[in-house]
Design an enzyme around this catalytic site. Structure first.
Site, PDB file in Angstrom:
ATOM      1  N   ILE A 147       0.848  -1.206   0.000  1.00 27.02           N
ATOM      2  CA  ILE A 147       0.000   0.000   0.000  1.00 27.02           C
ATOM      3  C   ILE A 147       0.883   1.256   0.000  1.00 27.02           C
ATOM      4  O   ILE A 147       0.650   2.203  -0.759  1.00 27.02           O
ATOM      5  CB  ILE A 147      -0.984   0.005   1.193  1.00 27.02           C
ATOM      6  N   ARG A 228      -4.174   2.299  11.055  1.00 22.30           N
ATOM      7  CA  ARG A 228      -4.942   1.997  12.265  1.00 22.30           C
ATOM      8  C   ARG A 228      -4.854   3.183  13.216  1.00 22.30           C
ATOM      9  O   ARG A 228      -3.788   3.764  13.398  1.00 22.30           O
ATOM     10  CB  ARG A 228      -4.366   0.768  12.988  1.00 22.30           C
ATOM     11  N   GLU A 257     -12.930   3.944  17.201  1.00 18.94           N
ATOM     12  CA  GLU A 257     -13.861   4.063  16.081  1.00 18.94           C
ATOM     13  C   GLU A 257     -15.194   3.524  16.573  1.00 18.94           C
ATOM     14  O   GLU A 257     -15.208   2.484  17.232  1.00 18.94           O
ATOM     15  CB  GLU A 257     -13.373   3.228  14.885  1.00 18.94           C
ATOM     16  N   HIS A 276     -13.087   5.555   8.095  1.00 22.30           N
ATOM     17  CA  HIS A 276     -12.472   4.258   7.741  1.00 22.30           C
ATOM     18  C   HIS A 276     -13.039   3.707   6.424  1.00 22.30           C
ATOM     19  O   HIS A 276     -13.659   2.645   6.396  1.00 22.30           O
ATOM     20  CB  HIS A 276     -12.676   3.244   8.882  1.00 22.30           C
ATOM     21  N   ILE A 277     -12.799   4.471   5.350  1.00 22.30           N
ATOM     22  CA  ILE A 277     -13.332   4.077   4.044  1.00 22.30           C
ATOM     23  C   ILE A 277     -12.244   3.592   3.091  1.00 22.30           C
ATOM     24  O   ILE A 277     -12.478   3.459   1.890  1.00 22.30           O
ATOM     25  CB  ILE A 277     -14.095   5.242   3.362  1.00 22.30           C
ATOM     26  N   GLY A 278     -11.040   3.332   3.612  1.00 26.26           N
ATOM     27  CA  GLY A 278      -9.905   2.972   2.751  1.00 26.26           C
ATOM     28  C   GLY A 278     -10.231   1.939   1.681  1.00 26.26           C
ATOM     29  O   GLY A 278      -9.870   2.093   0.515  1.00 26.26           O
ATOM     30  N   SER A 279     -10.936   0.887   2.058  1.00 22.67           N
ATOM     31  CA  SER A 279     -11.237  -0.181   1.091  1.00 22.67           C
ATOM     32  C   SER A 279     -12.671  -0.115   0.583  1.00 22.67           C
ATOM     33  O   SER A 279     -13.114  -1.016  -0.132  1.00 22.67           O
ATOM     34  CB  SER A 279     -10.996  -1.546   1.748  1.00 22.67           C
TER      35      SER A 279
END
Ligand code: 8YV
Length: 310
Positions: A147, A228, A257, A276-279
């Site tokens: 990444i 994280r 979170e 937390h929308i990374g994926s």
């Protein structure tokens, strides 16, 4: 979420879904899971030794994530439970999110958007709300895996950024392709204009981005965390921003979170927070679920998992 029911049923798997808008407590998990043979963990439920020991039939834990800090791998190994995760398929989406945050912070985008809602359009013309250029600046990557490499490629291609990184080993491909240079943490902190975390969270590096570390960064630096929330001390980050030890921050992960709506980070200038929308693209989440189901089915059939952690 559909959880790939059709595939699971076709594979002859009897499925029970526990769906909550929060992570379950270890006690709740034990109560639910005692009889299961396999567990597909969509989310960040803590899978600890007590849970594994309380599930005598458990053969496989399939994670719907590349991160595995929420699983006691040592306990799983000792108890003969296979664990799989979803590396690779979310690399681009997560790097895109980090790239989005870097640009959003650099241009103060979220804060200025809030100013429109406050009927304060002209805030965009005030010098303290101007952005900063990224072109030719230095990107520091903490943990250069796939990444981090994907982000470095974006920053090199679009902004011709210098790439430095702090990692246990060398990333020869990044060095060859991007001229990336491996450095000690002190140099990463002192030299980077943008620092982005792309490591696995461990007990050793939990809370590593604290007051002392923020003070070693440039006052013009941007801190990015899509890995994280446990990597940074949130109060120290707020103070570092307020005292102008660093310039800005972009977070896709928080601690805890979800983040509460009254958190000062949500309204500060030069700060962008995402939930937390990374994926979280349709394509990536579909690929993650497919891979997680492949791993689950393989584990239940006593076969090696496609992407096996242990
Ligand atoms: C979450 C992530 O797992 O892959 C990771 O490590 O943090 C994310 O992709 C995902 O949001 C949980 O469904």
């Amino acid at each position: 979420m559909d959880f790939g029911m059709e595939r699971l049923h076709k594979a002859g798997i009897d499925v029970t879904v526990w769906e909550e808008d929060r992570n379950l407590t270890p006690e709740e998990l034990v109560a639910h899971c005692q009889k299961v043979d396999g567990l597909l963990n969509v989310g960040m439920n803590q899978l600890n030794r007590e849970l594994m020991a309380a599930c005598p039939n458990l053969k496989v834990i399939s994670l719907h994530s590349v991160g595995y800090d929420h699983v006691d791998l040592e306990a799983a190994k000792e108890l003969g439970i296979k664990v799989g995760n979803t590396p690779g398929v979310l690399t681009n989406a997560t790097a895109d999110t980090a790239f989005l945050l870097i640009q959003s912070v650099a241009r103060n985008a979220f804060y200025l958007n809030h100013q429109i809602l406050e009927d304060n359009w002209k805030a965009s013309q005030e010098i303290e709300n101007f952005g900063i250029e990224l072109r030719g600046k230095t990107l520091g990557i903490f943990g250069l895996g796939s990444i981090g490499f994907a982000l470095a490629k974006r920053c090199k291609a679009v902004f011709d950024m210098e790439i430095i990184y702090h990692n246990r080993g060398n990333n020869e491909e990044a060095e060859k392709l991007l001229g990336a240079r491996r450095v000690e943490l002190e140099e990463l902190l002192a030299e980077s204009d943008v620092i982005s975390i792309h490591a696995n969270l461990t007990t050793e590096n939990t809370g590593i981005f604290n007051d002392e570390v923020f003070q070693q960064m440039k006052q013009s630096a941007i801190f990015i965390n899509t890995a994280r929330g446990g990597f940074h001390n949130e109060l120290d980050l707020i103070l570092a921003l307020q005292k102008k030890h660093i310039w800005g921050a972009g977070l896709d992960v928080t601690n805890p979170e979800p983040m509460h709506a009254d958190n000062p980070l949500l309204t500060m200038p030069h700060v962008c927070v995402l939930p937390h929308i990374g994926s979280a693209t349709l394509e990536t989440r579909t690929a993650m679920l497919d891979l997680a189901i492949d791993n689950l089915i393989a584990g239940l059939n006593g076969k090696p998992l496609k992407t096996e952690l242990i």
